[in-house]
Design a protein around this motif. Sequence first.
Motif, PDB file in Angstrom:
ATOM      1  N   TYR A  58       0.804  -1.226   0.000  1.00  0.00           N
ATOM      2  CA  TYR A  58       0.000   0.000   0.000  1.00  0.00           C
ATOM      3  C   TYR A  58       0.836   1.276   0.000  1.00  0.00           C
ATOM      4  CZ  TYR A  58      -4.324  -2.592   0.625  1.00  0.00           C
ATOM      5  OH  TYR A  58      -5.414  -3.423   0.418  1.00  0.00           O
ATOM      6  N   THR A  61      -0.461   4.658  -1.973  1.00  0.00           N
ATOM      7  CA  THR A  61      -1.884   4.461  -2.209  1.00  0.00           C
ATOM      8  C   THR A  61      -2.662   5.743  -1.935  1.00  0.00           C
ATOM      9  OG1 THR A  61      -3.740   3.010  -1.675  1.00  0.00           O
ATOM     10  CG2 THR A  61      -2.383   3.739   0.161  1.00  0.00           C
ATOM     11  N   THR A  62      -3.976   5.678  -2.131  1.00  0.00           N
ATOM     12  CA  THR A  62      -4.884   6.769  -1.762  1.00  0.00           C
ATOM     13  C   THR A  62      -5.590   6.358  -0.467  1.00  0.00           C
ATOM     14  OG1 THR A  62      -5.272   7.473  -4.044  1.00  0.00           O
ATOM     15  CG2 THR A  62      -6.942   8.069  -2.412  1.00  0.00           C
ATOM     16  N   PRO A  83       1.439   8.203   1.010  1.00  0.00           N
ATOM     17  CA  PRO A  83       0.370   8.093  -0.001  1.00  0.00           C
ATOM     18  C   PRO A  83       0.434   9.213  -1.031  1.00  0.00           C
ATOM     19  CG  PRO A  83      -0.509   8.994   2.030  1.00  0.00           C
ATOM     20  CD  PRO A  83       0.909   8.602   2.329  1.00  0.00           C
ATOM     21  N   PRO A 145      -8.619   6.813  -7.979  1.00  0.00           N
ATOM     22  CA  PRO A 145      -8.008   5.470  -7.889  1.00  0.00           C
ATOM     23  C   PRO A 145      -8.352   4.638  -9.112  1.00  0.00           C
ATOM     24  CG  PRO A 145      -9.957   5.579  -6.507  1.00  0.00           C
ATOM     25  CD  PRO A 145      -9.726   6.972  -7.027  1.00  0.00           C
ATOM     26  N   ASN A 155      -7.710  -4.299  -4.307  1.00  0.00           N
ATOM     27  CA  ASN A 155      -7.281  -3.072  -4.964  1.00  0.00           C
ATOM     28  C   ASN A 155      -6.414  -2.298  -3.977  1.00  0.00           C
ATOM     29  OD1 ASN A 155      -6.909  -0.656  -6.268  1.00  0.00           O
ATOM     30  ND2 ASN A 155      -9.063  -0.325  -6.763  1.00  0.00           N
ATOM     31  N   THR A 156      -5.109  -2.356  -4.164  1.00  0.00           N
ATOM     32  CA  THR A 156      -4.186  -1.702  -3.240  1.00  0.00           C
ATOM     33  C   THR A 156      -3.961  -0.232  -3.576  1.00  0.00           C
ATOM     34  OG1 THR A 156      -2.298  -2.422  -4.578  1.00  0.00           O
ATOM     35  CG2 THR A 156      -2.994  -3.868  -2.776  1.00  0.00           C
ATOM     36  N   ASP A 157      -4.723   0.293  -4.546  1.00  0.00           N
ATOM     37  CA  ASP A 157      -4.582   1.692  -4.933  1.00  0.00           C
ATOM     38  C   ASP A 157      -5.434   2.608  -4.064  1.00  0.00           C
ATOM     39  OD1 ASP A 157      -3.219   3.475  -6.672  1.00  0.00           O
ATOM     40  OD2 ASP A 157      -5.110   3.859  -7.724  1.00  0.00           O
ATOM     41  N   ILE A 158      -6.223   2.018  -3.149  1.00  0.00           N
ATOM     42  CA  ILE A 158      -7.062   2.825  -2.275  1.00  0.00           C
ATOM     43  C   ILE A 158      -7.271   2.056  -0.965  1.00  0.00           C
ATOM     44  CG2 ILE A 158      -9.185   1.901  -3.316  1.00  0.00           C
ATOM     45  CD1 ILE A 158     -10.497   4.629  -2.712  1.00  0.00           C
TER      46      ILE A 158
END
Length: 564
Positions: A58, A61-62, A83, A145, A155-158
């Motif tokens: 993460y 990430t967001t 982040p 994201p 989903n590790t983008d958020i």
Amino acid sequence: MATPRLAAMCPATKANLAIAQTLNCIRSKKPKAATLVDLINPKLCDKIVDRLKLKDNYTGTTIIDMNPGLGIFSKTLYERLKPKSHILLEPYSAYQDHLREFIKPYPKMSLVGLDGYDWSSYVQLFKGEQYSGPEFGPGFVPPRPRTVPAEEGLNTDILFVGNLTRLDGAQRLTSQLLSTCFNRTWLQQFGRVRFLLWMHDLEKERIIPQAIQGRTRPSAVADTVVELTEVAGSGTVRHGKGFSVSKLSPTQDKVEETPPKKKPPKSTVERLGYAVEKELQKQQEWIARRDSGRNGMAARYKVRAPLIEQAVRKALCTFLAHVDKIVHLAAEGEHNPYRDISTDELLSRYRAAMLDAQKSPEQRREEAEKAAGLEFTQEERESFAEFEEEYLLATTGDRQRANSFFDETYARTLDPPLLQAWERRNNNPVIVDPNTDVHPHRPIALLDFQPKLIPEWFRDESSDEVNKRFAAYDRLVRAIFALRAQTLKAALKTLAPGAESVLMSMPDGKELGKRRVRCLTTAELVRIAQAWKEWPFRSEEDDHMVGYNRKTVSDDGHSRLMLR
């Protein structure tokens, strides 16, 4: 005692005093904001982030951070994950004044004055075209994201972090967030988005119970769609009404591995039989000593033999007098009907009476029916047994304790075990001391929700069909878990008139109907819901009656709706 000057304090003391002063300032401005339980121990936050193991996947990430409070946990997340965007959702002006100064050293951190309990907040956040309102600070950059298909993993983008200790009904909001894992709304529109929620211990125990008796609808729904981990908690187990503890030892997985210590029986027949067995055992021990060949044992036995015989006869006569319902019994007097009967004959009658006492109610019923010349079919016998279990025995204390022990033993033998609290990952959460780590001093816990692939029945391309299936599933689980200690067949009767007939359409429906609701696995619950949805007499209007429409009051005094 005078307060020491700040310049003379150690760094930790300075930090604690600064935190205390900030809390006092905030709560003097807005009393309602004081209902939030704030983390006040930065070292604890480091331990929690280490336990979460977020850094590997993460970083960059967001982060959507709901009700950050003082921002101590938010600061740790920001410094560890770096982040690309960290959005603090804080609707209360008392906290906003503090957070505006707090975020200045962190360029990627933004303060947004939207309420995380409102669905419209997320619509504005992710779908808004203009961000010029007073809720958004200058230069606000909206989150964008990427979307990750559910089949490809999390989903590790958020990442979503929320503190639900401000709301008394946090269970409602948690249930709604779980429902978004089914219908792919809220943040789950971007894929399987992980969310971390702080909540009171009371709410935690309803989501991740420690004993089978505490398994309720929220925990069953959570087991269906998320992998749940208690990352941090007070480490206490609440007792009393509404809080069930395990009937087994924490280390006991199977009854056979650690059999309970044999205790003296409680019924009169068993108690008197227990006394007879003790006297017979003493007699056998003396006989063994006599036959051992040791010097003097034969002579000692010869002296004691009459006393031993007398004790055995007394125990046998007392037992048989109870069985034959003789109220007054003299051991050697004229009123003793067993005076002229040999000990061997008394022992034979005792053995026969014990065999009769050990007969099950079904065996006694069959013998009585046979003596009366009555014959019943197997179906009639099962019907009566079901009636007896549901209405005559289920509410007795002994039967409830026996059912709880049996159910928990069964649940622990499943692979994986029925309750997620029994998984190895939940063995040692980070301890949050209510007296030193949080303020106000209330026990809270952090739960990690990692969405799983939803059961195949819910994976339909049509969102309307998915909503209908989830409504049917939620309606079913809500109804039957109101009677979670009853059998499935008995619980289905409360769902709709004749609803128990849905079991006839399932190959194993007869066996499932005999199982108590709290012992049903999520796969079995989904199959039952599927049969319920296809039942021709079901009304879809009943399914859509479940939901939440709770009004609350926002900071500006306007009514608002909780997340739907």
